[in-house]
Design a protein around this motif. Structure first.
Motif, PDB file in Angstrom:
ATOM      1  N   ARG A  87       0.808  -1.225   0.000  1.00 42.47           N
ATOM      2  CA  ARG A  87       0.000   0.000   0.000  1.00 42.47           C
ATOM      3  C   ARG A  87       0.843   1.278   0.000  1.00 42.47           C
ATOM      4  O   ARG A  87       0.364   2.351   0.335  1.00 42.47           O
ATOM      5  CB  ARG A  87      -1.021  -0.002   1.139  1.00 42.47           C
ATOM      6  CG  ARG A  87      -0.455   0.045   2.542  1.00 42.47           C
ATOM      7  CD  ARG A  87      -1.563  -0.211   3.545  1.00 42.47           C
ATOM      8  NE  ARG A  87      -2.534   0.851   3.581  1.00 42.47           N
ATOM      9  CZ  ARG A  87      -2.618   1.799   4.515  1.00 42.47           C
ATOM     10  NH1 ARG A  87      -1.749   1.826   5.506  1.00 42.47           N
ATOM     11  NH2 ARG A  87      -3.546   2.717   4.475  1.00 42.47           N
ATOM     12  N   TYR A 100       0.790   2.044  -9.395  1.00 42.18           N
ATOM     13  CA  TYR A 100      -0.621   1.689  -9.221  1.00 42.18           C
ATOM     14  C   TYR A 100      -1.385   2.138 -10.470  1.00 42.18           C
ATOM     15  O   TYR A 100      -2.132   3.130 -10.442  1.00 42.18           O
ATOM     16  CB  TYR A 100      -1.177   2.378  -7.961  1.00 42.18           C
ATOM     17  CG  TYR A 100      -0.417   1.989  -6.715  1.00 42.18           C
ATOM     18  CD1 TYR A 100      -0.790   0.872  -5.972  1.00 42.18           C
ATOM     19  CD2 TYR A 100       0.704   2.713  -6.302  1.00 42.18           C
ATOM     20  CE1 TYR A 100      -0.074   0.489  -4.848  1.00 42.18           C
ATOM     21  CE2 TYR A 100       1.430   2.332  -5.176  1.00 42.18           C
ATOM     22  CZ  TYR A 100       1.038   1.222  -4.462  1.00 42.18           C
ATOM     23  OH  TYR A 100       1.755   0.837  -3.349  1.00 42.18           O
ATOM     24  N   LEU A 103      -5.107   3.110 -10.357  1.00 41.44           N
ATOM     25  CA  LEU A 103      -5.445   4.328  -9.616  1.00 41.44           C
ATOM     26  C   LEU A 103      -5.147   5.585 -10.437  1.00 41.44           C
ATOM     27  O   LEU A 103      -5.720   6.639 -10.189  1.00 41.44           O
ATOM     28  CB  LEU A 103      -4.677   4.394  -8.280  1.00 41.44           C
ATOM     29  CG  LEU A 103      -4.888   3.225  -7.323  1.00 41.44           C
ATOM     30  CD1 LEU A 103      -4.164   3.499  -6.013  1.00 41.44           C
ATOM     31  CD2 LEU A 103      -6.369   2.994  -7.073  1.00 41.44           C
ATOM     32  N   ILE A 108     -11.002   5.698 -12.281  1.00 42.21           N
ATOM     33  CA  ILE A 108     -11.303   6.380 -11.017  1.00 42.21           C
ATOM     34  C   ILE A 108     -12.058   7.670 -11.347  1.00 42.21           C
ATOM     35  O   ILE A 108     -11.572   8.493 -12.115  1.00 42.21           O
ATOM     36  CB  ILE A 108     -10.002   6.719 -10.241  1.00 42.21           C
ATOM     37  CG1 ILE A 108      -9.215   5.440  -9.931  1.00 42.21           C
ATOM     38  CG2 ILE A 108     -10.294   7.515  -8.975  1.00 42.21           C
ATOM     39  CD1 ILE A 108      -9.870   4.504  -8.955  1.00 42.21           C
ATOM     40  N   ASP A 113     -14.960  10.003  -6.060  1.00 41.87           N
ATOM     41  CA  ASP A 113     -14.025   9.670  -4.980  1.00 41.87           C
ATOM     42  C   ASP A 113     -12.574   9.863  -5.388  1.00 41.87           C
ATOM     43  O   ASP A 113     -11.878   8.913  -5.722  1.00 41.87           O
ATOM     44  CB  ASP A 113     -14.268   8.228  -4.501  1.00 41.87           C
ATOM     45  CG  ASP A 113     -13.915   8.108  -3.041  1.00 41.87           C
ATOM     46  OD1 ASP A 113     -13.237   9.010  -2.516  1.00 41.87           O
ATOM     47  OD2 ASP A 113     -14.340   7.123  -2.412  1.00 41.87           O
ATOM     48  N   LEU A 116      -9.350   7.972  -3.948  1.00 41.46           N
ATOM     49  CA  LEU A 116      -8.858   6.672  -4.392  1.00 41.46           C
ATOM     50  C   LEU A 116      -7.607   6.773  -5.266  1.00 41.46           C
ATOM     51  O   LEU A 116      -6.976   5.778  -5.577  1.00 41.46           O
ATOM     52  CB  LEU A 116      -9.968   5.919  -5.147  1.00 41.46           C
ATOM     53  CG  LEU A 116     -11.176   5.538  -4.295  1.00 41.46           C
ATOM     54  CD1 LEU A 116     -12.210   4.806  -5.131  1.00 41.46           C
ATOM     55  CD2 LEU A 116     -10.769   4.679  -3.105  1.00 41.46           C
ATOM     56  N   ARG A 117      -7.267   7.995  -5.671  1.00 34.46           N
ATOM     57  CA  ARG A 117      -6.009   8.167  -6.405  1.00 34.46           C
ATOM     58  C   ARG A 117      -4.804   7.882  -5.502  1.00 34.46           C
ATOM     59  O   ARG A 117      -3.715   7.617  -5.970  1.00 34.46           O
ATOM     60  CB  ARG A 117      -5.884   9.612  -6.903  1.00 34.46           C
ATOM     61  CG  ARG A 117      -6.931  10.010  -7.900  1.00 34.46           C
ATOM     62  CD  ARG A 117      -6.476   9.724  -9.298  1.00 34.46           C
ATOM     63  NE  ARG A 117      -7.458  10.121 -10.283  1.00 34.46           N
ATOM     64  CZ  ARG A 117      -7.721   9.433 -11.372  1.00 34.46           C
ATOM     65  NH1 ARG A 117      -7.083   8.304 -11.611  1.00 34.46           N
ATOM     66  NH2 ARG A 117      -8.610   9.852 -12.238  1.00 34.46           N
ATOM     67  N   ARG A 121      -5.084   5.403   0.601  1.00 32.90           N
ATOM     68  CA  ARG A 121      -6.527   5.511   0.840  1.00 32.90           C
ATOM     69  C   ARG A 121      -7.263   4.383   0.122  1.00 32.90           C
ATOM     70  O   ARG A 121      -8.229   3.826   0.639  1.00 32.90           O
ATOM     71  CB  ARG A 121      -7.068   6.861   0.327  1.00 32.90           C
ATOM     72  CG  ARG A 121      -6.456   8.074   0.982  1.00 32.90           C
ATOM     73  CD  ARG A 121      -6.729   8.156   2.460  1.00 32.90           C
ATOM     74  NE  ARG A 121      -8.091   8.527   2.801  1.00 32.90           N
ATOM     75  CZ  ARG A 121      -8.495   9.764   3.060  1.00 32.90           C
ATOM     76  NH1 ARG A 121      -7.640  10.745   3.026  1.00 32.90           N
ATOM     77  NH2 ARG A 121      -9.744  10.022   3.395  1.00 32.90           N
ATOM     78  N   ALA A 122      -6.811   4.092  -1.095  1.00 38.15           N
ATOM     79  CA  ALA A 122      -7.493   3.050  -1.884  1.00 38.15           C
ATOM     80  C   ALA A 122      -7.228   1.659  -1.307  1.00 38.15           C
ATOM     81  O   ALA A 122      -8.040   0.755  -1.451  1.00 38.15           O
ATOM     82  CB  ALA A 122      -7.017   3.113  -3.326  1.00 38.15           C
ATOM     83  N   PRO A 226     -12.582   1.201   0.575  1.00 43.10           N
ATOM     84  CA  PRO A 226     -11.317   1.016  -0.135  1.00 43.10           C
ATOM     85  C   PRO A 226     -11.540   0.130  -1.366  1.00 43.10           C
ATOM     86  O   PRO A 226     -12.565  -0.554  -1.462  1.00 43.10           O
ATOM     87  CB  PRO A 226     -10.459   0.282   0.894  1.00 43.10           C
ATOM     88  CG  PRO A 226     -11.435  -0.490   1.708  1.00 43.10           C
ATOM     89  CD  PRO A 226     -12.692   0.334   1.758  1.00 43.10           C
ATOM     90  N   LEU A 227     -10.576   0.132  -2.264  1.00 44.38           N
ATOM     91  CA  LEU A 227     -10.646  -0.805  -3.389  1.00 44.38           C
ATOM     92  C   LEU A 227     -10.089  -2.154  -2.973  1.00 44.38           C
ATOM     93  O   LEU A 227     -10.505  -3.190  -3.449  1.00 44.38           O
ATOM     94  CB  LEU A 227      -9.826  -0.269  -4.570  1.00 44.38           C
ATOM     95  CG  LEU A 227     -10.371   0.985  -5.233  1.00 44.38           C
ATOM     96  CD1 LEU A 227      -9.423   1.477  -6.307  1.00 44.38           C
ATOM     97  CD2 LEU A 227     -11.734   0.691  -5.845  1.00 44.38           C
TER      98      LEU A 227
END
Ligand SMILES: Nc1ncnc2c1ncn2[C@@H]1O[C@H](COP(=O)(O)OP(=O)(O)OP(=O)(O)O)[C@@H](O)[C@H]1O
Length: 758
Positions: A87, A100, A103, A108, A113, A116-117, A121-122, A226-227
């Motif tokens: 992460r 990522y 992202l 997205i 949201d 989420l980038r 956070r995602a 979250p994703l």
């Protein structure tokens, strides 16, 4: 940076999949590495790591069902570091090795949201190996600065309820909230219903049991939308029925990708059947194996065989040595057990008959699915080394399959032997509970009707005597911790309830001139370790002081030591140095045993700086070192590696009589093979030969709480199972238990299935 992301995005799409996480030949460091990169205090983490997790692409018209590429990471100690790297934590070298692409993509929706980038956070992390009560999200945490606060009915203004915690209403003076920080009420309802939290919504989070806390923390993480959710050790401390129901619930989330899940598992954990891919971590921050589940399990068998010396020729020894040097020994205790809705069973790959040809298997994870080769690193993979070292098909140590047998709803008291048949005689009662009922408001926690077999009035009856070896069992929330808090007298109601401690009540008896019993008088005769103690234990105490605190009135108080007691501490430190000491260089023991100054080193050996498993072990040793009348071990073996757990169990029962110094016994050998002699004692121990630790004495009592049968010592020959709230309401299930013919029966396959009725 933006350009790089776009390039990667285009490249990924060309490959036919868009990755949520993409790591290609990345090496990680906790701090910026020095030029020569050989700083032992900042070692490379997972050198040349290549790992990819494809994103789930949502098509508006099609509900998503993703049945493949669900990953779990198996590791004895490093799992959290690996998950954190995924992460975005830790320094990546080269920096663009970790990306990522999903992202950064147009999938997205920035208007819905934009958070989420951001990878952190995602992708959210929820770790469960830091004791119960520690609810994620900071301020929604634990009530009170002292342990018994948990058992009080009085509520403080800051005793946030489950609902407040989930909604994030945990500030006394809440400021203006950002518009995107509110909780979607539909999602909240759904999450609460999925995780069976409706009945608990008004309960203070500090009063939740372990299992309830776990469900609440997962719910909180889900509300952050979250994703990907990284769940680290989600099964620790959960009872078997909850385990069996939690896994399908997680499967549902993972298949819908709402969110996608990745699990961190301990080697001994069963693997949910919906997990399709595994990463197995080796020693020194290495990835030993990675890929499709069956292939990885097959390779673990080969690794075990290689490490045990079977099926390798003399010519192969060079490769065997290389395997041990680079990846260490296979993680102890991997059974490959499969966790499904019907229970726990053996994975076919771990059964004797299966012997697939390793070359036939695809290596998903090491190469892209469409055949694009990933640049091989210089280091030889464990798989390659195993191919070179293994000369035959791997075998599996035989073990009966763990398929559930017939369920049993009988009251166990009726089928257990009568007292006359018991092998071991118990002596004087130490603690006696008579018809105990504990209620919070209208909620009964202990002592539900009907009366226990052999009794006429409702309430819980239990006698702990000299020689008792009891397993206290029951589903999450059934009241085990509450019962233990009565035994230790931490519970405020232990004054008023009909409980006798060492033949006396806590209240004075003026008529007979008997004074009341103080808390200290009781607790000085009890050795206790539990997740609650773990949570409250002072972080600054060094290893030696932790053990010495067994003789102190408070955790950080001045211990009442004597030369014998100090000798005993030395003895424990010497025998457990390999597990407790943090600055040793390798596992060969070369740096062990010279002196015990490491145990007072504040930098590396303060309680709070130790790994979770070492903290647990230390508290377990603290509970037994003073050889108290009663030892209470509440989930004390959970979090330990299989090797350390087995060694700790032998130590508990036999002490120095059956353990080799500086080495855990192998699981294949009988304990009797490890009888030590005086000459085997470590050098530093020889200084204090006046004391020896020889394990449990017949006059001591032992009470163990665990949800895992492997974490119950063999000497246990009595059990008590408390019914869960739902079992009481739905089937009037009462308290069950009794003495057993054989020691260890309760942890046998037959015993365990009977207890749980799986
Ligand atoms: N102070 C309190 N007020 C109200 N309810 C409480 C309080 N303390 C505990 N409970 C409830 O009592 C029940 C028993 O909790 P306890 O922690 O003893 O269960 P447990 O068997 O130890 O659970 P676990 O295995 O999950 O640790 C739970 O439903 C818990 O929510």
């Amino acid at each position: 940076m933006r350009r790089t992301a776009i390039c990667l995005f285009r490249q990924s799409l060309k490959c036919g999949r868009l990755n949520l996480i993409q790591i290609r030949n990345g090496t990680f460091y906790r701090e910026h590495p020095s030029a020569d990169r050989h700083d032992s205090s900042n070692p490379p983490l997972f050198p040349d790591l290549t790992f990819e997790l494809p994103a789930t692409i949502y098509e508006k018209s099609h509900p998503v069902e993703r049945t493949s590429e669900h990953w779990a990471v198996i590791s004895a100690s490093d799992g959290a570091t690996f998950l954190e790297i995924l992460r975005g934590s830790h320094i990546c070298v080269p920096p663009n090795a970790r990306s990522y692409p999903y992202l950064a993509s147009g999938y997205i929706d920035d208007r819905r949201d934009h958070r989420l980038r951001v990878p952190s956070r995602a992708i959210q992390y929820v770790g469960f190996n830091s004791g119960k009560g520690q609810l994620a999200g900071g301020s929604g945490g634990v009530r009170g600065a002292y342990l018994s606060a948990r058992y009080e009915s009085r509520r403080e203004e800051t005793d946030w309820t489950v609902m407040q915690y989930l909604k994030g209403d945990t500030e006394l003076n809440p400021g203006q909230r950002a518009p995107d920080e509110g909780v979607d009420s539909h999602l909240l309802d759904k999450v609460m219903s999925d995780l069976r939290l409706e009945k608990l919504k008004n309960m203070p989070v500090s009063n939740l049991s372990n299992g309830q806390t776990r469900r609440t923390r997962i719910a909180k993480a889900l509300l952050g939308r979250p994703l990907l959710l990284l769940l680290d050790e989600p099964f620790m401390g959960l009872d078997p029925p909850t385990l069996v129901t939690l896994s399908p619930m997680l499967k549902k989330l993972a298949y819908r990708s709402s969110p996608l899940l990745m699990l961190g598992l301990r080697p001994q954990d069963p693997i949910p059947e919906w997990i399709t891919h595994l990463v197995v971590l080796g020693h020194n921050h290495t990835v030993a194996l990675m890929g499709e589940k069956s292939k990885v399990l097959f390779d673990i068998r080969r690794w075990v065989n290689v490490a045990s010396g079977s099926q390798t020729s003399t010519a192969s020894q060079i490769f065997v040595d290389q395997i041990t040097r680079e990846y260490g020994l296979p993680p102890a205790g991997v059974t490959g057990d499969v966790l499904s809705e019907t229970g726990i069973s053996r994975h076919p790959e771990m059964l004797e008959e299966s012997s697939p040809a390793p070359k036939d298997r695809g290596e998903i994870g090491r190469s892209l699915e469409n055949g694009t080769e990933i640049k091989k690193c210089d280091r030889q993979t464990l798989d390659d080394l195993l191919n070179l070292a293994v000369t035959a098909t791997p075998t599996t140590p035989s073990r009966s399959a763990l398929e559930p047998t017939a369920s049993c709803q009988q009251q166990e008291w009726s089928v257990l032997p009568s007292p006359g048949e018991r092998d071991r005689q118990l002596s004087d009662p130490l603690i006696e509970l008579s018809s105990i009922i504990v209620q919070y408001g209208s909620k009964t926690v202990l002592g539900h009707p009907p009366p226990q077999p052999g009794h006429t009035t409702p309430g819980l009856n239990l006698t702990i005597s000299q020689g008792t070896r009891l397993a206290l069992l029951g589903p999450n929330g059934s009241g085990k911790t509450t019962l233990l808090s009565l035994l230790t007298s931490d519970h405020p109601q232990s004054y008023s309830l009909p409980i006798k401690f060492f033949g006396r009540t806590r209240l004075p008896d003026p008529e007979r001139g008997i004074p009341g019993l103080s808390l200290w008088e009781i607790q000085s005769r009890i050795g206790h370790s539990s997740p609650e103690i773990h949570q409250f234990f002072p972080k600054h105490l060094v290893v030696r002081r932790v053990l010495e605190s067994a003789w102190a009135e408070t955790y950080a108080g001045k211990p009442n030591l004597s030369p014998e007691r100090s000798d005993m501490v030395n003895r424990f430190l010497s025998w457990w140095e390999p597990e407790l000491r943090q600055d040793a260089i390798d596992a060969s023991g070369a740096h062990f045993g010279s002196d015990l100054s490491w145990a007072t080193d504040k930098q590396n050996h303060a309680f709070g700086t130790l790994p979770f498993s070492v903290q647990r072990l230390l508290l377990l040793l603290r509970a037994i070192i003073k050889q108290p009348d009663i030892i209470i071990l509440d989930e004390s073996f959970s979090g330990l590696s299989a090797d350390t757990r087995d060694k700790a169990m032998l130590w508990l029962e036999f002490g120095e009589n059956k353990i080799r110094p500086h080495g855990a016994p192998t699981t294949q050998e009988a304990p009797s093979l490890h009888v030590s002699t005086a000459t085997e004692a470590p050098v530093s121990v020889a200084q204090g030969h006046s004391v020896r630790f020889t394990g449990l004495m017949p006059s001591q009592a032992l009470v163990v709480v665990s949800h895992v049968k492997e974490e119950i010592p063999d000497c246990v020959d009595e059990w008590l199972r408390l019914p869960g709230e739902e079992e009481v309401l739905e089937s009037s299930r009462g308290v069950e238990g009794g003495r057993t013919h054989e020691r260890g029966w309760v942890k046998s396959q037959e015993g365990w299935m009977r207890v749980w009725g799986l």
